[in-house]
Structures are given as C-alpha cells and as structure tokens.
Write a protein that holds these residues in place. Structure first.
Motif, PDB file in Angstrom:
ATOM      1  N   GLU A   1      -8.544  20.996  74.699  1.00 53.17           N
ATOM      2  CA  GLU A   1      -9.493  22.106  74.836  1.00 53.17           C
ATOM      3  C   GLU A   1      -9.762  22.675  73.452  1.00 53.17           C
ATOM      4  O   GLU A   1      -8.823  23.048  72.736  1.00 53.17           O
ATOM      5  CB  GLU A   1      -8.906  23.192  75.742  1.00 53.17           C
TER       6      GLU A   1
ATOM      7  N   ARG B   1     -11.267  25.531  71.042  1.00 56.34           N
ATOM      8  CA  ARG B   1     -11.636  26.950  71.076  1.00 56.34           C
ATOM      9  C   ARG B   1     -11.834  27.464  69.657  1.00 56.34           C
ATOM     10  O   ARG B   1     -11.171  27.008  68.725  1.00 56.34           O
ATOM     11  CB  ARG B   1     -10.520  27.800  71.693  1.00 56.34           C
ATOM     12  N   GLN B   2     -12.706  28.453  69.525  1.00 57.82           N
ATOM     13  CA  GLN B   2     -12.830  29.123  68.237  1.00 57.82           C
ATOM     14  C   GLN B   2     -11.938  30.349  68.253  1.00 57.82           C
ATOM     15  O   GLN B   2     -12.007  31.171  69.176  1.00 57.82           O
ATOM     16  CB  GLN B   2     -14.278  29.532  67.951  1.00 57.82           C
TER      17      GLN B   2
ATOM     18  N   TRP C   1     -11.129  26.913  64.013  1.00 58.57           N
ATOM     19  CA  TRP C   1     -11.272  26.183  65.263  1.00 58.57           C
ATOM     20  C   TRP C   1      -9.930  25.592  65.622  1.00 58.57           C
ATOM     21  O   TRP C   1      -9.188  25.112  64.756  1.00 58.57           O
ATOM     22  CB  TRP C   1     -12.309  25.069  65.131  1.00 58.57           C
TER      23      TRP C   1
END
Length: 200
Positions: free
Chosen positions: A120, A122-123, A134
């Motif tokens: 997954e 995500r930022q 990131w």
C-alpha cells in the motif's frame, strides 16, 4: 558487545525461520541479519553494551546508490538489523529532479515486492511544503510482519536532503521485549543462586 553475542545463540532458531520466510534488502543489506557481520565496515554506536547502529564507511557499502552518501544499519538489542537507512544531506538535485527520482524508487521497490507482499503506497502528511515523503507499507503474506519503505525529498532552501529507509518496527519491539524478558529471567536465576540456605 558480549551481551549481544550471548543472546545471539538464544535466537538462532527463530532467526533461521525469519531469514527463510522472506529477507528484504536495501543497498545489499538484509533486514534480520546479524549486525556483527558488518562491525568492521564502519563506525559502531553502542548503547548499554549493545550495538545500536553502524555507520557504514562509504567505500564499504555493498551496493551504493549515487544519490546517497551516508548508510546506517540499526540493530535490535538482540543484535539483528531492523532498519537500513541511506541519506544525503548535501543533495545537489533540484526539487523536480528529487521528486522524479523518488517516484522511480517507490515504483521500483513496489514492483520488486508485489508478489510476496500486500503493498500500500501512502504519502506521509508532512506539514512542510518543502518536504515530501512517500511510503510503501508491505504486509507479509506468510506472517504478520509489516515493513515500511520510505523515500523523502526535503528540498527546503538550506536543507536539501534525501532519505531512503527500510524498517520493521514490529520486529524491533518483539526482539527488544524478548531480550528484556531474558535479562529478567537471568537476574532472577542469579538472585536465587546467591541465597545461602546453609544451616537451614
């Protein structure tokens, strides 16, 4: 240092299992490896007699990346690597270049691990507009470990910096708990041995 070596033998079986389930690497170093393998490759930082981290000399890095100039291996109290960190705080890249490279690193790492892990991206919600991070969260399909791979571009005016990190925080907590429990057991056994009951 002696404590780390003593406890190393107690974890041989569990470490054999971990290494054969999935060894994830960055710059040629693998998570869960014995950090003592690299004790001659850089500067050692100790904490209460245990290796906390090793800053690898640039010439000794297994697989160096041209954008980085500092490499640190971080260790659990049992002497195994839980984090691999590469950085460069003298970065000469422009913000646009750094963000482009960051995107390539994230995509490459995700593709490399997508068959073995649920991934997954995500930022990280940095408050600074000049800093972009990131992260890829990797959940192991065969056990419940969760790894985090992150790439940070910090392109503020006087702090151009890039950081690339692979870490397993759950592993750090578990190993340190095992270490503390073993220390408590050893203290208990020593105190029992010291009780003189002669003449009772």
């Amino acid at each position: 240092m002696l404590k780390s070596i003593m406890f190393k033998t107690l974890f041989t079986v569990s470490m054999f299992f971990c290494l054969n389930v999935q060894s994830n690497e960055l710059f040629g170093y693998k998570l869960y490896e014995d950090i003592l393998k690299y004790e001659n490759d850089g500067s050692i930082k100790l904490k209460k007699g245990n290796i906390e981290s090793i800053s690898i000399n640039e010439g000794n890095v297994l697989i160096a990346n041209k954008y980085l100039n500092e490499y640190i291996l971080k260790s659990t109290k049992t002497g195994n690597i839980y984090e691999i960190h590469g950085s460069n705080n003298l970065l000469q890249l422009s913000p646009v270049e750094c963000l482009g490279i960051q995107d390539s690193f994230i995509n490459s790492f995700q593709k490399k691990n997508i068959e073995s892990f649920r991934t997954e991206v995500r930022q990280f919600p940095n408050k600074l507009k000049s800093k972009t991070t990131w992260e890829i969260y990797l959940s192991n399909r065969s056990n419940n470990s969760e790894l985090i791979f992150s790439v940070t571009c910090d392109y503020s005016f006087n702090n151009r910096r890039m950081d690339i990190i692979l870490s397993d925080g759950n592993y750090l907590s578990d190993e340190n708990s095992k270490y503390e429990n073993l220390l408590d057991e050893n203290k208990e056994n020593i105190s029992k041995e010291e009780i003189d009951t002669s003449g009772i």
